[in-house]
Write a protein that holds these residues in place. Sequence first.
Motif, short mmCIF file in Angstrom:
data_model
loop_
_atom_site.label_atom_id
_atom_site.label_comp_id
_atom_site.label_asym_id
_atom_site.label_seq_id
_atom_site.Cartn_x
_atom_site.Cartn_y
_atom_site.Cartn_z
N LEU A 127 4.86 10.34 3.44
CA LEU A 127 3.86 10.09 2.40
C LEU A 127 2.72 11.09 2.54
CD1 LEU A 127 3.76 6.19 2.82
CD2 LEU A 127 5.13 7.52 1.18
N ALA A 179 6.47 7.76 -2.16
CA ALA A 179 7.16 6.49 -1.92
C ALA A 179 8.47 6.38 -2.71
CB ALA A 179 6.25 5.32 -2.26
N TRP A 214 4.82 7.59 7.73
CA TRP A 214 3.61 8.32 7.34
C TRP A 214 3.90 9.79 7.05
CZ3 TRP A 214 0.74 5.64 11.88
CH2 TRP A 214 0.42 4.32 11.53
N LYS A 229 2.72 2.31 -3.27
CA LYS A 229 1.88 2.89 -4.33
C LYS A 229 1.57 4.36 -4.07
CE LYS A 229 -0.31 -1.52 -5.31
NZ LYS A 229 -1.52 -2.31 -5.12
N CYS A 230 1.91 4.87 -2.91
CA CYS A 230 1.58 6.24 -2.53
C CYS A 230 2.54 7.25 -3.14
CB CYS A 230 1.64 6.39 -1.01
SG CYS A 230 0.36 5.53 -0.12
N ALA A 231 2.01 8.45 -3.37
CA ALA A 231 2.88 9.57 -3.73
C ALA A 231 3.89 9.75 -2.61
CB ALA A 231 2.05 10.84 -3.90
N VAL A 259 0.84 -1.20 0.00
CA VAL A 259 0.00 0.00 0.00
C VAL A 259 0.87 1.25 0.00
CG1 VAL A 259 -1.65 1.35 1.37
CG2 VAL A 259 -1.97 -1.12 1.10
N TYR A 260 1.86 1.28 0.87
CA TYR A 260 2.73 2.46 0.97
C TYR A 260 3.53 2.69 -0.30
CZ TYR A 260 1.64 1.95 5.94
OH TYR A 260 0.99 1.82 7.14
N ALA A 297 -0.31 11.51 1.60
CA ALA A 297 -1.66 11.04 1.94
C ALA A 297 -1.77 10.58 3.39
CB ALA A 297 -2.08 9.92 1.00
N TRP A 298 -0.66 10.22 3.99
CA TRP A 298 -0.64 9.70 5.35
C TRP A 298 -0.05 10.70 6.35
CZ3 TRP A 298 -2.51 4.84 6.65
CH2 TRP A 298 -2.83 4.00 5.58
#
Length: 125
Positions: free
Chosen positions: A78, A26, A75, A22-24, A19-20, A80-81
């Motif tokens: 990232l 990363a 987090w 795939k995040c902006a 999941v991580y 989004a986190w």
Amino acid sequence: VLTIFFDRACPLCTAEIGVYRKCAGAQEVSFVDVSAHDSDLVAPDLDKATALKRFHVRLTDGTLASGAEGFGHLWLALPAWRWLGRIVLLPGMLQATEAVYRGFLIVRPGLQWIARAKASTRSPQ
């Protein structure tokens, strides 16, 4: 570069790290599969056995963080986190989140067993 040490042999860890990845943001993080290391030393101050027991993160300043603190720093990296990282790393919240993380570590082997059992029933034979 923030370095994440994770256990690819753990189905829970692999799914979460997926999941991580795939995040902006990363692309600015290095993900190291501890289970793939042949030596007992994963990093100068981190042995494989310790790294497999809980989540570890090497911060950009070289500091090693683990558990809830490690997740908080991941987090923060990232977008989004980031909001969750800021909350977790607040004084008081970090201690509470670490207590929850330690509770998770107790049930982790059972959850791994369930995840592996489900995966084996899905794979073609």
